[in-house]
Design a protein around this motif. Structure first.
Motif, short mmCIF file in Angstrom:
data_model
loop_
_atom_site.label_atom_id
_atom_site.label_comp_id
_atom_site.label_asym_id
_atom_site.label_seq_id
_atom_site.Cartn_x
_atom_site.Cartn_y
_atom_site.Cartn_z
N ASP A 78 0.85 -1.18 0.00
CA ASP A 78 0.00 0.00 0.00
C ASP A 78 0.89 1.23 0.00
O ASP A 78 1.68 1.42 0.90
CB ASP A 78 -0.88 -0.02 1.25
CG ASP A 78 -2.00 1.01 1.19
OD1 ASP A 78 -2.15 1.66 0.15
OD2 ASP A 78 -2.71 1.14 2.19
N GLY A 79 0.76 2.04 -1.01
CA GLY A 79 1.56 3.25 -1.11
C GLY A 79 2.88 2.99 -1.80
O GLY A 79 3.05 1.99 -2.48
N CYS A 83 2.44 6.40 -5.81
CA CYS A 83 1.16 5.86 -5.36
C CYS A 83 0.94 4.47 -5.95
O CYS A 83 -0.06 4.19 -6.59
CB CYS A 83 0.02 6.81 -5.74
SG CYS A 83 -1.59 6.31 -5.11
N THR A 84 1.88 3.56 -5.74
CA THR A 84 1.80 2.20 -6.26
C THR A 84 1.15 1.28 -5.24
O THR A 84 1.51 1.29 -4.07
CB THR A 84 3.21 1.68 -6.59
OG1 THR A 84 3.78 2.54 -7.56
CG2 THR A 84 3.16 0.27 -7.12
N LYS A 85 0.19 0.50 -5.71
CA LYS A 85 -0.47 -0.50 -4.86
C LYS A 85 -0.46 -1.83 -5.60
O LYS A 85 -0.79 -1.90 -6.78
CB LYS A 85 -1.91 -0.11 -4.55
CG LYS A 85 -1.99 1.12 -3.68
CD LYS A 85 -3.41 1.37 -3.23
CE LYS A 85 -3.47 2.62 -2.40
NZ LYS A 85 -3.82 2.38 -1.05
N THR A 142 -0.71 1.96 -10.36
CA THR A 142 0.27 3.02 -10.10
C THR A 142 -0.33 4.38 -10.42
O THR A 142 -0.69 4.65 -11.56
CB THR A 142 1.54 2.80 -10.96
OG1 THR A 142 2.05 1.51 -10.69
CG2 THR A 142 2.60 3.83 -10.66
N GLY A 143 -0.43 5.23 -9.42
CA GLY A 143 -0.84 6.61 -9.60
C GLY A 143 -2.21 6.80 -10.22
O GLY A 143 -2.42 7.75 -10.96
N ASN A 144 -3.15 5.92 -9.95
CA ASN A 144 -4.47 6.03 -10.55
C ASN A 144 -5.53 5.66 -9.51
O ASN A 144 -6.12 4.58 -9.57
CB ASN A 144 -4.57 5.13 -11.78
CG ASN A 144 -5.63 5.61 -12.74
OD1 ASN A 144 -6.38 6.54 -12.46
ND2 ASN A 144 -5.70 4.96 -13.88
N PRO A 145 -5.77 6.54 -8.53
CA PRO A 145 -6.76 6.22 -7.51
C PRO A 145 -8.15 6.08 -8.11
O PRO A 145 -8.47 6.67 -9.14
CB PRO A 145 -6.69 7.40 -6.54
CG PRO A 145 -6.03 8.50 -7.29
CD PRO A 145 -5.21 7.87 -8.37
N SER A 168 -6.45 4.42 -3.18
CA SER A 168 -6.31 5.85 -2.93
C SER A 168 -4.88 6.15 -2.53
O SER A 168 -4.17 5.29 -2.02
CB SER A 168 -7.28 6.30 -1.85
OG SER A 168 -7.04 5.57 -0.67
N CYS A 169 -4.47 7.39 -2.76
CA CYS A 169 -3.10 7.80 -2.40
C CYS A 169 -3.10 8.51 -1.08
O CYS A 169 -4.01 9.12 -0.66
CB CYS A 169 -2.53 8.72 -3.48
SG CYS A 169 -2.32 7.88 -5.05
#
Length: 169
Positions: A78-79, A83-85, A142-145, A168-169
């Motif tokens: 997470d994170g 903003c990679t999940k 990645t980077g797309n909440p 979410s970021c």
């Protein structure tokens, strides 16, 4: 049999017996030395493994988690940068033809608030030749909440979807 033949036969047997005893003594000495050198050698130090504090390990085997007709999704990381999940999706696939191959595809769907539809974000295809198997996929966002869900489509069976989840970021 002549005396000369008996003498040659006896001396040949005696030589063979001596060679056998010598070979046995050599083998015993070698095995003893080899065992001694192995016992005195130091063992290799174990490699140290450090787990990241961000990883959440799956605590139960996949076979206990996965159920046919259901897709479960868990967050692995997470994170992180950008903003990679990372996620893991699992399900139990029962082959429509137990004697043949099962082909399936994963899709990570993202909810489009403007169009009000689920759109494909990532996809992957795979297969196996067995009556059933626990399958797993590890998509990354990645980077797309937004809102996501995972879809598993097995050839010859009904498509199953996970519950929606939010990145979410």
């Amino acid at each position: 049999m002549s005396t000369k033949s008996a003498a040659v036969l006896t001396s040949g047997t005696a030589n063979a017996a001596r060679l056998f005893v010598a070979a046995l003594a050599f083998t015993s000495a070698y095995v003893g030395f080899s065992a001694y050198s192995n016992a005195s050698s130091a063992t290799e130090p174990a490699a140290q493994v450090i787990l990241s504090a961000r990883e959440l390990p799956v605590t139960a085997p996949a076979e206990e988690i996965a159920t046919a007709g259901k897709v479960t999704v868990a967050v692995l990381t997470d994170g992180g940068p950008g903003c990679t999940k990372s996620y893991v999706a699992r399900s139990r696939v029962v082959s429509p033809d137990p004697s043949g191959a099962a082909f399936y595809s994963w899709r990570l769907l993202r909810w489009s608030p403007s169009a009000k539809v689920w759109r494909t974000y990532l996809a992957e295809h795979d297969g196996f030749a067995a009556p059933e198997r626990t399958v797993e996929w590890r998509p990354q966002v990645t980077g797309n909440p937004g809102w996501y869900r995972v879809e598993l489509e097995v050839e010859g069976a009904e498509t199953v979807r996970s519950d929606r989840f939010q990145a979410s970021c």
